[in-house]
Design a protein around this motif. Structure first.
Motif, short mmCIF file in Angstrom:
data_model
loop_
_atom_site.label_atom_id
_atom_site.label_comp_id
_atom_site.label_asym_id
_atom_site.label_seq_id
_atom_site.Cartn_x
_atom_site.Cartn_y
_atom_site.Cartn_z
N PHE A 1 -12.44 -41.96 15.06
CA PHE A 1 -12.94 -40.60 15.02
C PHE A 1 -14.38 -40.59 14.53
CE2 PHE A 1 -8.46 -40.87 14.08
CZ PHE A 1 -7.88 -39.93 14.90
N SER A 2 -15.09 -39.54 14.93
CA SER A 2 -16.46 -39.32 14.47
C SER A 2 -16.82 -37.86 14.72
CB SER A 2 -17.44 -40.24 15.20
OG SER A 2 -18.77 -39.99 14.78
N ILE A 3 -17.80 -37.38 13.98
CA ILE A 3 -18.36 -36.05 14.23
C ILE A 3 -19.59 -36.23 15.10
CG2 ILE A 3 -19.39 -34.01 13.19
CD1 ILE A 3 -17.70 -34.45 10.76
N VAL A 4 -19.66 -35.49 16.17
CA VAL A 4 -20.76 -35.62 17.13
C VAL A 4 -21.40 -34.25 17.32
CG1 VAL A 4 -19.68 -37.57 18.29
CG2 VAL A 4 -19.22 -35.24 19.11
N SER B 1 -11.79 -37.68 23.75
CA SER B 1 -11.64 -36.23 23.80
C SER B 1 -12.52 -35.59 22.73
CB SER B 1 -10.17 -35.82 23.59
OG SER B 1 -9.73 -36.22 22.30
N ILE B 2 -12.93 -34.33 23.02
CA ILE B 2 -13.76 -33.55 22.10
C ILE B 2 -12.97 -32.31 21.69
CG2 ILE B 2 -15.92 -32.31 21.82
CD1 ILE B 2 -16.36 -35.23 22.05
N SER B 3 -13.00 -32.00 20.42
CA SER B 3 -12.30 -30.82 19.92
C SER B 3 -13.11 -30.18 18.81
CB SER B 3 -10.90 -31.19 19.42
OG SER B 3 -10.98 -32.11 18.34
N GLU B 4 -12.75 -28.94 18.47
CA GLU B 4 -13.42 -28.24 17.38
C GLU B 4 -12.95 -28.76 16.04
OE1 GLU B 4 -15.82 -26.12 17.75
OE2 GLU B 4 -15.71 -26.05 19.95
N LYS C 1 -18.76 -31.36 16.38
CA LYS C 1 -17.46 -31.40 17.03
C LYS C 1 -16.77 -32.71 16.70
CE LYS C 1 -18.65 -28.40 20.94
NZ LYS C 1 -17.69 -27.34 20.58
N CYS C 2 -15.46 -32.70 16.84
CA CYS C 2 -14.67 -33.90 16.57
C CYS C 2 -14.55 -34.73 17.85
CB CYS C 2 -13.28 -33.52 16.07
SG CYS C 2 -13.27 -32.59 14.53
N ALA C 3 -14.86 -35.99 17.73
CA ALA C 3 -14.71 -36.92 18.85
C ALA C 3 -13.58 -37.88 18.53
CB ALA C 3 -16.00 -37.69 19.10
N PHE C 4 -12.64 -38.00 19.46
CA PHE C 4 -11.49 -38.89 19.29
C PHE C 4 -11.58 -40.00 20.33
CE2 PHE C 4 -7.22 -40.00 20.91
CZ PHE C 4 -6.73 -40.67 19.79
#
Length: 300
Positions: free
Chosen positions: A206-209, A188-191, A177-180
């Protein structure tokens, strides 16, 4: 005593709140100090090299920040409006303007590398890629290192964020998931819009988690049923063993009573000792001396 105890708990709770707020403040100060250090080195590159507009320059960092990468690019607002910006894994779409509007702007890109988890954490998730980000500054007066931050108005379009290390997630068979991490502290977490791409409307980091793996736990009712079933089996086995033990003892007692109640004499035959029961003779019955009366004969 009760009131003193309540006061003690209240004091402990207040100290906990103070400690938590202190940790939050220290972390905020740490992030701000890191940002200031990175931007200072980025500004130095732009000031000392007389950079060309639209060219990306990498900054040299001290040894204590080894593993991080910082770069900067200066743009005119008109160029950003016509072409957008495609630098360092970020694609800012065309028709984007800085807010408030300035003629020149400076975009500073960050890659925290293997130090990402020291500055950014997310409860329930682990970072699978380095934290990358960018911030925009007013570069109208490029002689000053104290530049003010700007916002970007993309007119509803999305900023694309690419990750080069997303293959790690594919190998782990986990859906990332995308972490902002916003500049003001929001998270926030998004797809993900693609296997290695995240999208955003704002600047930040940003990072992928991926979520932490949870160990599979049995429901309480299943655990209770299994525990009751096992307990029932154990009770049955214990009852069976108790009954067998009681019957065995009873049989032994009966055999002992039988052995003690019957007395047998013994006698020797050559070198062997043999049991012998007492001789019980039938009492003799004397025969009567009188003969029964003979029947009279019709012919007598």
């Amino acid at each position: 005593m009760g009131q003193k105890r309540d006061n003690f708990y209240l004091i402990c709770f207040l100290h906990f709140l103070h400690f938590s707020s202190l940790i939050h403040c220290l972390k905020s100060k740490l992030d701000e100090s890191l940002e200031a250090i990175l931007h200072e080195h980025a500004f130095r590159v732009m000031l000392h090299r007389r950079p060309h507009t639209g060219a990306l320059y990498n900054a040299s960092l001290p040894a204590n920040l080894a593993g991080m990468k910082v770069s900067a690019v200066g743009l005119r607002s008109t160029t950003l409006w016509r072409r957008g910006a495609n630098f360092s894994d970020f694609i800012i779409p065309p028709q984007t303007l800085p807010v408030p509007y300035v003629k020149r702007l400076l975009i500073v890109y960050h890659n925290l590398g293997n130090c990402s988890s020291l500055y950014y954490t997310l409860s329930g998730y682990s970072l699978k890629t380095p934290v990358i980000g960018f911030l925009v500054y007013d570069a109208s007066r490029f002689s000053s290192s104290n530049m003010s931050k700007l916002e970007l108005d993309t007119r509803g379009k999305l900023i694309s964020v690419g990750f080069q290390n997303s293959a790690v997630i594919k190998q782990s068979n986990q859906r990332g998931k995308c972490a902002f991490f916003g500049d003001t502290g929001e998270v926030s977490i998004s797809e993900m819009s693609a296997p290695d791409v995240c999208c955003s409307r704002n600047q930040g980091h940003f990072s992928i988690v991926v979520p932490f793996k949870k160990q599979q736990t049995w429901p309480f009712w299943i655990m209770g049923f299994l525990a009751g079933f096992v307990g029932l089996i154990l009770v049955g086995l214990a009852a069976t063993m108790a009954v067998r033990s009681f019957l065995g003892k009873r049989t032994q007692e009966m055999e002992k009573e039988a052995d003690e109640g019957e007395y047998l004499q013994t006698y020797w035959i050559t070198s062997s000792k043999m049991p012998r029961a007492e001789v019980t003779r039938t009492q003799p019955i004397l025969e009567s001396t009188t003969l029964p009366n003979p029947k009279l004969s019709w012919y007598a």
